[in-house]
Design a protein around this motif. Structure first.
Motif, short mmCIF file in Angstrom:
data_model
loop_
_atom_site.label_atom_id
_atom_site.label_comp_id
_atom_site.label_asym_id
_atom_site.label_seq_id
_atom_site.Cartn_x
_atom_site.Cartn_y
_atom_site.Cartn_z
N GLN A 20 0.85 -1.18 0.00
CA GLN A 20 0.00 0.00 0.00
C GLN A 20 0.89 1.24 0.00
OE1 GLN A 20 -2.65 0.18 3.31
NE2 GLN A 20 -3.50 2.15 2.72
N VAL A 21 0.60 2.16 -0.90
CA VAL A 21 1.39 3.38 -0.99
C VAL A 21 0.94 4.37 0.07
CG1 VAL A 21 1.99 5.34 -2.46
CG2 VAL A 21 1.77 3.05 -3.46
N GLN A 22 1.90 4.93 0.77
CA GLN A 22 1.59 5.96 1.77
C GLN A 22 2.50 7.15 1.55
OE1 GLN A 22 1.84 4.01 5.65
NE2 GLN A 22 -0.40 3.97 5.70
N LEU A 23 1.92 8.34 1.68
CA LEU A 23 2.66 9.58 1.56
C LEU A 23 2.35 10.42 2.79
CD1 LEU A 23 1.79 10.41 -2.17
CD2 LEU A 23 3.87 9.35 -1.32
N VAL A 24 3.39 10.90 3.46
CA VAL A 24 3.22 11.68 4.67
C VAL A 24 3.98 12.99 4.53
CG1 VAL A 24 3.51 11.77 7.16
CG2 VAL A 24 2.96 9.59 6.05
N GLU A 25 3.23 14.09 4.53
CA GLU A 25 3.85 15.42 4.41
C GLU A 25 4.21 15.97 5.79
OE1 GLU A 25 0.41 15.48 1.26
OE2 GLU A 25 0.66 14.85 3.35
N SER A 26 5.20 16.85 5.80
CA SER A 26 5.57 17.56 7.01
C SER A 26 6.21 18.88 6.61
CB SER A 26 6.52 16.73 7.87
OG SER A 26 7.72 16.46 7.15
N GLY A 27 6.34 19.77 7.60
CA GLY A 27 7.07 21.01 7.38
C GLY A 27 6.21 22.25 7.20
N GLY A 28 4.91 22.08 7.17
CA GLY A 28 4.05 23.25 7.05
C GLY A 28 4.06 24.09 8.32
N GLY A 29 3.45 25.26 8.24
CA GLY A 29 3.39 26.13 9.42
C GLY A 29 3.03 27.53 9.04
N LEU A 30 3.26 28.43 10.00
CA LEU A 30 2.96 29.85 9.84
C LEU A 30 4.26 30.61 9.65
CD1 LEU A 30 1.05 32.33 10.06
CD2 LEU A 30 1.42 32.23 12.54
N VAL A 31 4.30 31.46 8.63
CA VAL A 31 5.51 32.24 8.35
C VAL A 31 5.09 33.62 7.86
CG1 VAL A 31 5.67 31.40 5.96
CG2 VAL A 31 7.74 32.16 7.15
#
Length: 124
Positions: free
Chosen positions: A1-12
């Protein structure tokens, strides 16, 4: 099963930078193009950037050319989006996606797996 996990977003603040990352699993990473899209809640996703499986070819939306850079590390199964000179209009949820083949162009139908998204908010 393909999984993609994003990170690094936020307020700038406007003019600032953020680096998004996407960790992929479940498929031979280097064989597939990867892309980043973005969308406001309830709106259709818009292409931001794409990179071929080998990393040699990259593609950008006109609105981010010269400010954003897409890259990938096939040894670590990750793709990154370096976002510089951010503007309030860059505020969106950013999605990582894996393409159906080795290229990665601007059409959503060319992508078959998507991450959950990460929020990017740019204040003026």
């Amino acid at each position: 099963q393909v999984q993609l996990v994003e990170s690094g977003g936020g307020l700038v603040q406007a003019g600032g930078s953020l680096r998004l990352s996407c960790a992929a699993s479940g498929r031979t990473f280097r064989n597939y193009g990867m892309g980043w899209f973005r969308a406001a809640p309830g709106k259709e996703r818009a292409f931001v950037a794409g990179i071929s499986g080998s990393g040699v070819s990259t593609y950008y939306a006109d609105s981010v050319k010269g400010r954003f850079t897409i890259s990938r590390d096939n040894a670590k199964n990750t793709v990154h989006l370096q976002m510089n000179s951010l503007r309030p209009e860059d505020t969106d949820v950013y999605y990582c996606a894996t393409a159906r083949w080795a290229t990665a162009r601007a059409t959503q139908s060319e992508y078959d797996y998507w991450g959950q998204g990460t929020q990017v908010t740019v204040s003026s």
